[in-house]
Write a protein that holds these residues in place. Structure first.
Motif, mmCIF file in Angstrom:
data_model
loop_
_atom_site.group_PDB
_atom_site.id
_atom_site.type_symbol
_atom_site.label_atom_id
_atom_site.label_comp_id
_atom_site.label_asym_id
_atom_site.label_seq_id
_atom_site.Cartn_x
_atom_site.Cartn_y
_atom_site.Cartn_z
ATOM 1 N N ILE A 122 0.849 -1.193 0.000
ATOM 2 C CA ILE A 122 0.000 0.000 0.000
ATOM 3 C C ILE A 122 0.884 1.241 0.000
ATOM 4 C CG2 ILE A 122 -1.714 1.300 1.329
ATOM 5 C CD1 ILE A 122 -2.620 -1.435 2.485
ATOM 6 N N VAL A 123 0.642 2.131 -0.956
ATOM 7 C CA VAL A 123 1.455 3.348 -1.038
ATOM 8 C C VAL A 123 0.661 4.598 -0.625
ATOM 9 C CG1 VAL A 123 3.056 2.470 -2.758
ATOM 10 C CG2 VAL A 123 0.930 3.551 -3.517
ATOM 11 N N ARG A 124 -0.691 4.490 -0.563
ATOM 12 C CA ARG A 124 -1.485 5.637 -0.143
ATOM 13 C C ARG A 124 -2.855 5.165 0.341
ATOM 14 N NH1 ARG A 124 -0.101 8.642 -3.947
ATOM 15 N NH2 ARG A 124 1.468 9.712 -2.711
ATOM 16 N N THR A 125 -3.372 5.847 1.364
ATOM 17 C CA THR A 125 -4.715 5.557 1.865
ATOM 18 C C THR A 125 -5.544 6.833 1.809
ATOM 19 O OG1 THR A 125 -3.925 3.801 3.336
ATOM 20 C CG2 THR A 125 -6.052 4.764 3.852
ATOM 21 N N PHE A 126 -6.738 6.716 1.222
ATOM 22 C CA PHE A 126 -7.642 7.857 1.097
ATOM 23 C C PHE A 126 -8.753 7.711 2.136
ATOM 24 C CE2 PHE A 126 -5.815 6.798 -2.995
ATOM 25 C CZ PHE A 126 -5.331 8.020 -3.453
ATOM 26 N N ARG A 127 -8.997 8.807 2.877
ATOM 27 C CA ARG A 127 -10.064 8.801 3.875
ATOM 28 C C ARG A 127 -10.552 10.226 4.085
ATOM 29 N NH1 ARG A 127 -5.638 7.131 7.032
ATOM 30 N NH2 ARG A 127 -6.619 5.117 7.483
ATOM 31 N N ASN A 128 -11.744 10.330 4.675
ATOM 32 C CA ASN A 128 -12.297 11.626 5.038
ATOM 33 C C ASN A 128 -13.282 11.383 6.175
ATOM 34 O OD1 ASN A 128 -14.649 13.793 4.645
ATOM 35 N ND2 ASN A 128 -12.757 14.665 3.845
ATOM 36 N N ASP A 129 -13.377 12.338 7.090
ATOM 37 C CA ASP A 129 -14.247 12.150 8.264
ATOM 38 C C ASP A 129 -15.695 11.885 7.868
ATOM 39 O OD1 ASP A 129 -12.104 12.503 9.921
ATOM 40 O OD2 ASP A 129 -12.567 14.595 10.422
ATOM 41 N N ASN A 130 -16.141 12.443 6.734
ATOM 42 C CA ASN A 130 -17.536 12.297 6.334
ATOM 43 C C ASN A 130 -17.773 11.165 5.347
ATOM 44 O OD1 ASN A 130 -18.419 14.597 7.845
ATOM 45 N ND2 ASN A 130 -17.503 15.896 6.263
ATOM 46 N N PHE A 131 -16.697 10.542 4.875
ATOM 47 C CA PHE A 131 -16.825 9.455 3.904
ATOM 48 C C PHE A 131 -17.060 8.133 4.634
ATOM 49 C CE2 PHE A 131 -14.761 5.951 1.541
ATOM 50 C CZ PHE A 131 -15.593 5.933 0.434
ATOM 51 N N LYS A 132 -18.184 7.493 4.332
ATOM 52 C CA LYS A 132 -18.516 6.205 4.924
ATOM 53 C C LYS A 132 -18.925 5.230 3.819
ATOM 54 C CE LYS A 132 -18.167 8.103 9.025
ATOM 55 N NZ LYS A 132 -16.941 7.864 9.850
ATOM 56 N N VAL A 133 -18.306 4.062 3.795
ATOM 57 C CA VAL A 133 -18.653 3.042 2.802
ATOM 58 C C VAL A 133 -20.046 2.500 3.135
ATOM 59 C CG1 VAL A 133 -18.008 0.822 1.806
ATOM 60 C CG2 VAL A 133 -16.230 2.475 2.441
ATOM 61 N N GLY A 134 -20.957 2.539 2.146
ATOM 62 C CA GLY A 134 -22.359 2.286 2.426
ATOM 63 C C GLY A 134 -22.801 0.839 2.421
ATOM 64 N N SER A 153 -20.514 7.369 -1.096
ATOM 65 C CA SER A 153 -20.559 7.338 0.364
ATOM 66 C C SER A 153 -21.965 6.996 0.854
ATOM 67 C CB SER A 153 -20.134 8.704 0.912
ATOM 68 O OG SER A 153 -20.186 8.732 2.325
ATOM 69 N N ALA A 154 -22.055 6.623 2.122
ATOM 70 C CA ALA A 154 -23.329 6.220 2.708
ATOM 71 C C ALA A 154 -24.330 7.364 2.788
ATOM 72 C CB ALA A 154 -23.091 5.648 4.106
ATOM 73 N N ASP A 155 -23.846 8.629 2.730
ATOM 74 C CA ASP A 155 -24.751 9.777 2.854
ATOM 75 C C ASP A 155 -25.286 10.260 1.509
ATOM 76 O OD1 ASP A 155 -22.542 10.940 1.723
ATOM 77 O OD2 ASP A 155 -22.286 12.494 3.255
ATOM 78 N N GLY A 156 -25.036 9.507 0.431
ATOM 79 C CA GLY A 156 -25.532 9.884 -0.880
ATOM 80 C C GLY A 156 -24.590 10.756 -1.688
ATOM 81 N N SER A 157 -23.399 11.013 -1.169
ATOM 82 C CA SER A 157 -22.405 11.831 -1.872
ATOM 83 C C SER A 157 -21.427 10.963 -2.646
ATOM 84 C CB SER A 157 -21.622 12.696 -0.874
ATOM 85 O OG SER A 157 -22.485 13.500 -0.108
ATOM 86 N N VAL A 158 -20.757 11.602 -3.622
ATOM 87 C CA VAL A 158 -19.654 10.961 -4.340
ATOM 88 C C VAL A 158 -18.383 11.755 -4.031
ATOM 89 C CG1 VAL A 158 -18.681 10.361 -6.586
ATOM 90 C CG2 VAL A 158 -21.148 10.136 -6.198
ATOM 91 N N TYR A 159 -17.379 11.071 -3.532
ATOM 92 C CA TYR A 159 -16.108 11.703 -3.174
ATOM 93 C C TYR A 159 -15.093 11.452 -4.287
ATOM 94 C CZ TYR A 159 -17.680 12.661 1.582
ATOM 95 O OH TYR A 159 -18.345 13.160 2.673
ATOM 96 N N ILE A 160 -14.376 12.528 -4.657
ATOM 97 C CA ILE A 160 -13.348 12.418 -5.696
ATOM 98 C C ILE A 160 -12.023 12.907 -5.122
ATOM 99 C CG2 ILE A 160 -12.596 13.173 -7.977
ATOM 100 C CD1 ILE A 160 -15.531 13.430 -8.761
ATOM 101 N N TRP A 161 -11.030 12.024 -5.130
ATOM 102 C CA TRP A 161 -9.690 12.351 -4.662
ATOM 103 C C TRP A 161 -8.720 12.446 -5.841
ATOM 104 C CZ3 TRP A 161 -12.725 9.082 -1.657
ATOM 105 C CH2 TRP A 161 -12.808 9.356 -0.288
ATOM 106 N N ASN A 162 -7.734 13.303 -5.712
ATOM 107 C CA ASN A 162 -6.579 13.269 -6.604
ATOM 108 C C ASN A 162 -5.726 12.070 -6.212
ATOM 109 O OD1 ASN A 162 -3.610 13.980 -7.303
ATOM 110 N ND2 ASN A 162 -4.799 15.467 -8.474
#
Length: 208
Positions: A122-134, A153-162
């Motif tokens: 693993i070279v990188r881990t992506f996370r965010n306080d509001n991101f929850k796998v649904g 995400s579980a809240d109906g959002s789509v998260y996009i990371w670089n």
């Protein structure tokens, strides 16, 4: 034609070259199918329910499992290779970069891990306080250039990371139901993104 043989839910199916198909199931097996003869040629016993898999060439594939492990397989050998990678939660999905060098894994501990397949780590881990796998089969996806990743995400959002780490944007339909987004898919030649949620709704995002 119907390929019959699994005794549990089939969660993933991918072409293995042009003549074969590999499937992963909750019966804890992976099956190789000969498309010409429409028959199963081999069953691989993973020991854990498979939620997703990707193929890397005509002989090799990678599977993600409920027992928190990523397994590497070669159709020319009976068992999986010894370099399994353990993660911190159920693996819900996998996606391979266009050049085949990197693997994304969405994990039930609300993280997305980027693996460098040349180093098998693993070279990188992506996370965010509001991101929850649904859900246990939530899908993550590389953009066509593999420079960005998207996940629902579980809240109906789509998260996009670089791909280099920072969160770029969060997409949320103000008129949406708020139901968990279970899968995302990029248009192969543009930045348009599609997402589907548990309320049976498909949303198309232009210039995501």
């Amino acid at each position: 034609h119907t390929l019959t043989g699994h005794s549990g839910k089939v969660l993933a199916a991918k072409f293995l070259g042009s003549a074969f198909l590999v499937t992963g199931s909750h019966d804890r097996t992976l099956k190789i199918w000969d498309l010409k003869n429409r028959s199963c040629t081999e069953t691989k016993f993973a020991g854990s329910s498979c939620n997703d898999l990707v193929t890397t060439d005509s002989f090799s594939f990678i599977s993600g499992h409920v027992d928190k492990k990523i397994r590497f397989w070669d159709v020319r050998t009976a068992d999986c290779t010894a370099n399994d990678i353990p993660l911190q939660g159920k693996i819900t999905s996998l996606d391979l970069s266009k050049d085949g060098k990197f693997l994304l894994s969405c994990v039930r501990d609300d993280t997305i891990n980027l693996l460098d397949l040349r180093q098998n780590r693993i070279v990188r881990t992506f996370r965010n306080d509001n991101f929850k796998v649904g859900c246990d089969w939530s899908r993550v996806a590389f953009s066509p250039s593999s420079s960005r990743i998207a996940a629902g995400s579980a809240d109906g959002s789509v998260y996009i990371w670089n791909i280099n780490g920072p969160l770029e944007t969060v997409l949320k339909d103000p008129n949406g139901s708020g139901a968990a987004v279970t899968a995302v898919s990029w248009h192969p030649f543009s930045s348009t993104l599609a997402s589907v949620d548990r309320a049976k709704k498909c949303t198309i995002w232009s210039n995501a």
